[in-house]
Design an enzyme around this catalytic site. Structure first.
Site, mmCIF file in Angstrom:
data_model
loop_
_atom_site.group_PDB
_atom_site.id
_atom_site.type_symbol
_atom_site.label_atom_id
_atom_site.label_comp_id
_atom_site.label_asym_id
_atom_site.label_seq_id
_atom_site.Cartn_x
_atom_site.Cartn_y
_atom_site.Cartn_z
ATOM 1 N N ARG A 189 -4.995 -0.991 2.109
ATOM 2 C CA ARG A 189 -5.386 -1.582 3.390
ATOM 3 C C ARG A 189 -6.834 -1.312 3.779
ATOM 4 N NH1 ARG A 189 -1.329 1.311 6.946
ATOM 5 N NH2 ARG A 189 -1.776 2.829 5.339
ATOM 6 N N ASP A 193 0.877 -1.171 0.000
ATOM 7 C CA ASP A 193 0.000 0.000 0.000
ATOM 8 C C ASP A 193 0.913 1.218 0.000
ATOM 9 O OD1 ASP A 193 -1.804 2.070 0.506
ATOM 10 O OD2 ASP A 193 -2.811 1.025 2.137
ATOM 11 N N CYS A 220 1.276 3.152 3.264
ATOM 12 C CA CYS A 220 1.764 2.412 4.437
ATOM 13 C C CYS A 220 3.220 2.771 4.718
ATOM 14 C CB CYS A 220 1.627 0.910 4.149
ATOM 15 S SG CYS A 220 2.642 -0.179 5.142
ATOM 16 N N CYS A 234 5.557 -0.140 4.315
ATOM 17 C CA CYS A 234 5.743 -0.496 2.906
ATOM 18 C C CYS A 234 6.793 0.416 2.272
ATOM 19 C CB CYS A 234 4.432 -0.377 2.141
ATOM 20 S SG CYS A 234 3.189 -1.579 2.633
#
Length: 177
Positions: free
Chosen positions: A82, A52, A55, A58
């Site tokens: 998400r 994502d 995120c 991430c």
């Protein structure tokens, strides 16, 4: 109902069944609908990461990609906003998947490069919804979620060194690196 474990043989039967289902579901998602950072030189392994763009872990994981590429690992991204269509990453993931150069767009979306993301209104943006559905099907609860070639899923951020260590351990068990 519940988890099944064969204590006599030390086998987690429920996870073994999940892995078979996960590998089957993953094989149906076209590589052409992923963002793939190819290995430099010979490919030794392929990992698939549900990601994502909104995120923070991430984004941290994305910084590890060049080291993985240098070690011969292909890193394939599947979009996983998400919070579905309401999440902060949904629009930027759609923009990445609509870009002519998805690698550059992903780098921009993850803050590793400068530039503007384009419109997220194209046929290829449907991969974002498909990635979300696949993630839910294979048990992704958060991002990043890393799938190894044998179907094992690890939720959360791992350093490149840890990923390479896990791949080497798998190789030592007779699995293809």
């Amino acid at each position: 109902a519940g988890e099944m474990i064969d204590f006599a043989n030390g086998v987690y039967l429920t996870e073994k069944a999940r892995i078979i289902d996960r590998l089957s579901a993953m094989s149906a998602f076209p590589v052409s609908e992923m963002v793939v950072y190819p290995a430099e030189g010979k490919t030794h392994a392929v990992i698939t990461v549900f990601t994502d763009t909104a995120c923070p872990f991430c984004r941290k994981q994305h910084k590890e990609v060049p080291k993985l590429q240098k070690a011969g690992v292909n890193v394939r991204y599947i979009p996983f906003p998400r919070n579905g269509k309401e999440g902060d990453g949904y629009a930027s993931l759609r923009s990445v998947w609509c870009a002519k150069n998805r690698l550059k767009a992903m780098d921009i979306a993850k803050g590793e490069s400068w530039g503007l993301l384009g419109d997220g209104d194209c046929k290829q943006a449907g991969a974002v919804d498909a990635g979300y559905r696949l993630g839910v099907e294979v048990g992704v609860r958060g991002t990043p979620a890393i799938l190894f070639p044998d179907g094992e899923k690890v939720d959360g951020y791992l350093t490149a060194d840890k990923i390479l260590q896990v791949l080497d351990l798998k190789k030592g068990k007779g699995e293809k690196k």
